[in-house]
Design an enzyme around this catalytic site. Structure first.
Site, mmCIF file in Angstrom:
data_model
loop_
_atom_site.group_PDB
_atom_site.id
_atom_site.type_symbol
_atom_site.label_atom_id
_atom_site.label_comp_id
_atom_site.label_asym_id
_atom_site.label_seq_id
_atom_site.Cartn_x
_atom_site.Cartn_y
_atom_site.Cartn_z
ATOM 1 N N ARG A 1 -30.830 1.351 -2.276
ATOM 2 C CA ARG A 1 -29.173 0.722 -2.459
ATOM 3 C C ARG A 1 -29.332 -0.628 -1.562
ATOM 4 N NH1 ARG A 1 -29.308 3.851 -5.639
ATOM 5 N NH2 ARG A 1 -27.698 5.290 -6.358
ATOM 6 N N ASP B 1 0.816 -1.180 -0.177
ATOM 7 C CA ASP B 1 0.061 -0.027 0.048
ATOM 8 C C ASP B 1 0.926 1.217 -0.038
ATOM 9 O OD1 ASP B 1 -2.032 2.123 0.746
ATOM 10 O OD2 ASP B 1 -3.193 0.287 1.318
ATOM 11 N N ASN C 1 -23.217 -1.753 -1.992
ATOM 12 C CA ASN C 1 -22.650 -0.607 -0.869
ATOM 13 C C ASN C 1 -22.055 -1.229 0.222
ATOM 14 O OD1 ASN C 1 -24.774 0.592 -2.728
ATOM 15 N ND2 ASN C 1 -24.107 2.439 -1.738
ATOM 16 N N THR D 1 -27.053 16.339 3.543
ATOM 17 C CA THR D 1 -28.164 16.532 2.269
ATOM 18 C C THR D 1 -28.706 15.382 1.576
ATOM 19 O OG1 THR D 1 -27.312 18.768 1.785
ATOM 20 C CG2 THR D 1 -28.600 17.598 0.100
ATOM 21 N N ARG E 1 -27.987 13.960 -6.979
ATOM 22 C CA ARG E 1 -26.636 13.819 -7.430
ATOM 23 C C ARG E 1 -26.639 13.121 -8.596
ATOM 24 N NH1 ARG E 1 -22.803 10.454 -3.615
ATOM 25 N NH2 ARG E 1 -24.012 8.779 -4.280
ATOM 26 N N TYR F 1 -14.788 6.124 -13.071
ATOM 27 C CA TYR F 1 -14.667 5.337 -12.072
ATOM 28 C C TYR F 1 -15.278 3.738 -12.424
ATOM 29 C CZ TYR F 1 -15.430 2.321 -7.805
ATOM 30 O OH TYR F 1 -15.345 1.261 -6.957
ATOM 31 N N ALA G 1 -6.957 0.991 -5.267
ATOM 32 C CA ALA G 1 -7.673 2.071 -6.275
ATOM 33 C C ALA G 1 -8.236 2.926 -5.657
ATOM 34 C CB ALA G 1 -8.781 1.093 -7.124
ATOM 35 N N HIS H 1 -19.766 8.591 1.794
ATOM 36 C CA HIS H 1 -20.812 7.436 1.958
ATOM 37 C C HIS H 1 -21.556 7.848 2.920
ATOM 38 C CE1 HIS H 1 -17.222 5.225 0.075
ATOM 39 N NE2 HIS H 1 -18.190 4.876 -0.576
ATOM 40 N N GLY I 1 -25.589 11.121 -11.858
ATOM 41 C CA GLY I 1 -25.123 9.716 -11.826
ATOM 42 C C GLY I 1 -25.795 8.765 -10.898
HETATM 43 N N1 UFG Z 1 -26.600 9.834 -0.233
HETATM 44 C C1 UFG Z 1 -27.299 10.967 -0.101
HETATM 45 N N2 UFG Z 1 -26.451 11.978 0.605
HETATM 46 C C2 UFG Z 1 -25.279 11.986 0.818
HETATM 47 C C3 UFG Z 1 -24.611 10.689 0.614
HETATM 48 C C4 UFG Z 1 -25.330 9.700 -0.065
HETATM 49 O O1 UFG Z 1 -28.782 11.350 0.034
HETATM 50 O O2 UFG Z 1 -24.618 13.019 1.432
HETATM 51 C C5 UFG Z 1 -27.453 8.837 -1.176
HETATM 52 C C6 UFG Z 1 -26.977 8.787 -2.511
HETATM 53 O O3 UFG Z 1 -27.530 9.584 -3.317
HETATM 54 C C7 UFG Z 1 -27.364 7.142 -2.667
HETATM 55 C C8 UFG Z 1 -27.174 6.421 -1.344
HETATM 56 O O4 UFG Z 1 -26.987 7.629 -0.252
HETATM 57 O O5 UFG Z 1 -28.400 7.061 -2.878
HETATM 58 C C9 UFG Z 1 -25.819 5.889 -1.053
HETATM 59 O O6 UFG Z 1 -24.697 6.899 -1.579
HETATM 60 P P1 UFG Z 1 -23.093 6.546 -1.216
HETATM 61 O O7 UFG Z 1 -22.418 7.598 -1.685
HETATM 62 O O8 UFG Z 1 -23.116 5.844 0.014
HETATM 63 O O9 UFG Z 1 -22.907 5.213 -2.318
HETATM 64 P P2 UFG Z 1 -23.312 5.074 -3.777
HETATM 65 O O10 UFG Z 1 -24.345 4.175 -3.840
HETATM 66 O O11 UFG Z 1 -23.227 6.278 -4.449
HETATM 67 O O12 UFG Z 1 -21.984 4.184 -4.230
HETATM 68 C C10 UFG Z 1 -21.635 3.039 -3.897
HETATM 69 C C11 UFG Z 1 -19.917 3.090 -3.662
HETATM 70 C C12 UFG Z 1 -19.302 3.171 -5.134
HETATM 71 C C13 UFG Z 1 -19.767 2.254 -6.196
HETATM 72 C C14 UFG Z 1 -21.380 2.279 -6.256
HETATM 73 C C15 UFG Z 1 -22.140 1.466 -6.962
HETATM 74 O O13 UFG Z 1 -19.478 3.680 -2.863
HETATM 75 O O14 UFG Z 1 -17.691 2.886 -5.091
HETATM 76 O O15 UFG Z 1 -21.722 2.098 -4.848
HETATM 77 O O16 UFG Z 1 -23.191 1.718 -7.581
HETATM 78 F F1 UFG Z 1 -19.442 2.588 -7.339
#
Ligand code: UFG
Length: 327
Positions: free
Chosen positions: A220, A32, A170, A205, A281, A141, A75, A189, A283
Site C-alpha cells: 500500500r 459534524d 492510505n 492478523t 481479506r 464504499y 462520510a 487500519h 476485496g
Molecule cells: N491489514 C492486515 N491486518 C489488519 C488490517 C490491515 O493485514 O488487521 C492489511 C490489509 O490487508 C492491507 C493493509 O494492511 O493490505 C492496509 O489495510 P488498511 O485496512 O489499513 O487499509 P486499506 O488499504 O484496506 O484501505 C485504505 C482506506 C480505505 C480506502 C482504501 C483504498 O482505509 O478507506 O485504502 O484502497 F478505501
C-alpha cells in the site's frame, strides 16, 4: 483569506485539515453530527452539530457565516462495513453529499473540495495508478465515492460548481505536534492496529501472505495525514483562484508491504509486534500505489512527513498519549 465550511471536521482527516486551514490564516466552521467524529477534535466555538440532510439549517448557516467554499469529508469509510450495510453507505455518503450540494446551490456557494478515495479504482490493472484510469470500485464504499464524483461532474457542467476530488491512498500518522491523531471506533487500519497489538500483546492478523508481491503480503501507499491536509489547502486555493474542476491522487508513489510496515513499527518503537498470518481479506488488491505526479506538478503539493519512519513516530507518540488518557 477565506471562510471555509468543513463537513466531518471532527473526524481524522477533517480535523487535521481544519488545523492546517487555521494555520494558513483561513477562517473555519465545522459541520459534524458526531456520529463517527469526536467533539474533542474541534474548538467548540467552531462546531455546528448539524446533519447534512438538514438543508434549511445548512443554508441558513452558509448565508449567516458568508461561507466562500466547502471541504466535504463527512462520510462513512469502512470498506468491510459497506459490504454488510450497503444502504447505509449510499444513504449517508451519496445522500448526504447530495443534500450538501443542494444546500450549496441554494446558498450560492460554487467551490468544493471532495474527499474521495483510491477505492474508486478497485483492483487496477497496473500500478502506479494514474487519475485517467477507469472507475472500477469493488465495494459499496468505493462506489459511493464514484457516484459523488460523477454528480460533481454534472454540477460542474450545469451549475458552474467547481470542485476538486482528492483520491486518498492510505491515510496514516498523526499531527507532528501531537494535537490530533487517529481514533476510529472500531479501528480497522493497519498502523494503529499494529501499535495496539504491541500495547495489548494480542496478535494482529496479517491478511494473507500468498499475494504476488516480493514477500507475499499486500503493498500500500501510506500517506501522512498532515501531507493529506496540505493537499486540501492546495486544492482549495486553486479553486479560490479560479482554477478548474479536477481529480487528483494523494499518495507518495512508494509502496510498502504489510511485513515491511511491521518491521518499521518494530524499529521505531523498539518493541516486537505480535502477529500471525491469516487468510486474505475479501476485496484487498495485491498492490495499490499512486502515481501522484499530477498533484505535485499541477497544484504544487510538496509532502513533508510521508516517510514511513515519521508516519510511525507521529502515530506512536499519539497512541501513547491516547492510552495514557484512557480514550
Ligand atoms: N491489514 C492486515 N491486518 C489488519 C488490517 C490491515 O493485514 O488487521 C492489511 C490489509 O490487508 C492491507 C493493509 O494492511 O493490505 C492496509 O489495510 P488498511 O485496512 O489499513 O487499509 P486499506 O488499504 O484496506 O484501505 C485504505 C482506506 C480505505 C480506502 C482504501 C483504498 O482505509 O478507506 O485504502 O484502497 F478505501
Amino acid at each position: 483569506m477565506a471562510k471555509i465550511l468543513v463537513t466531518g471536521g471532527a473526524g481524522y482527516i477533517g480535523s487535521h485539515t481544519t488545523l492546517a486551514l487555521l494555520e494558513r490564516g483561513h477562517d473555519v466552521i465545522v459541520v459534524d453530527n458526531l456520529s463517527r467524529g469526536h467533539a474533542h477534535n474541534v474548538d467548540p466555538k467552531r462546531l455546528w452539530r448539524i446533519h447534512l440532510t438538514d438543508t434549511d439549517a445548512l443554508v441558513r448557516l452558509m448565508r449567516a457565516e458568508e461561507v466562500d467554499a466547502v471541504i466535504h469529508f463527512a462520510a462513512y469509510i469502512a470498506v468491510g462495513e459497506s459490504t454488510r450495510e450497503p444502504e447505509l453507505y449510499f444513504s449517508n455518503n451519496v445522500g448526504g453529499s447530495l443534500a450538501l450540494l443542494t444546500a450549496m446551490q441554494q446558498a450560492g456557494i460554487k467551490r468544493l473540495v471532495f474527499s474521495s478515495t483510491a477505492a474508486v479504482y478497485g483492483m487496477p490493472e497496473r500500478v502506479p495508478i494514474t487519475e485517467d484510469m477507469p472507475f472500477a470500485p469493488v465495494s459499496p464504499y468505493g462506489d459511493s465515492k464514484v457516484m459523488v464524483e460523477r454528480i460533481l461532474g454534472w454540477l460542474d457542467q450545469y451549475r458552474d460548481l467547481r470542485s476538486i476530488s482528492l483520491r486518498y491512498f492510505n491515510a496514516c500518522g498523526a499531527d507532528p505536534q501531537g494535537r490530533l491523531g487517529e481514533e476510529h471506533n472500531p479501528e480497522t487500519h493497519l498502523i494503529p492496529l499494529l501499535l495496539r497489538a504491541i500495547e495489548t500483546g494480542v496478535p494482529i492478523t496479517v491478511f494473507g501472505d500468498d499475494y504476488d508481491t516480493p514477500d507475499g503480503t499486500c503493498i500500500r501507499d501510506y500517506i501522512h495525514v498532515s501531507d493529506l491536509a496540505e493537499a486540501h489547502i492546495c486544492a482549495l486555493e486553486s479553486l479560490l483562484n479560479g482554477g478548474p474542476s479536477d481529480a487528483f491522487n494523494v499518495g507518495t508513489g512508494t509502496g510498502y508491504s504489510v511485513l515491511e510496515v511491521i518491521r518499521a513499527v518494530e524499529e521505531v518503537t523498539g518493541r516486537k509486534v505480535p502477529y500471525e498470518i491469516g487468510p486474505r481479506r475479501p476485496g484487498d488488491a495485491a498492490v495499490l500505489v499512486a502515481n501522484a505526479d499530477k498533484l505535485r506538478t499541477v497544484l504544487g503539493w510538496r509532502p513533508q512527513y510521508s516517510d514511513l519512519r515519521t508516519i510511525i513516530e507521529t502515530a506512536w507518540a499519539f497512541e501513547k498519549k491516547r492510552t495514557a488518557k484512557g480514550q
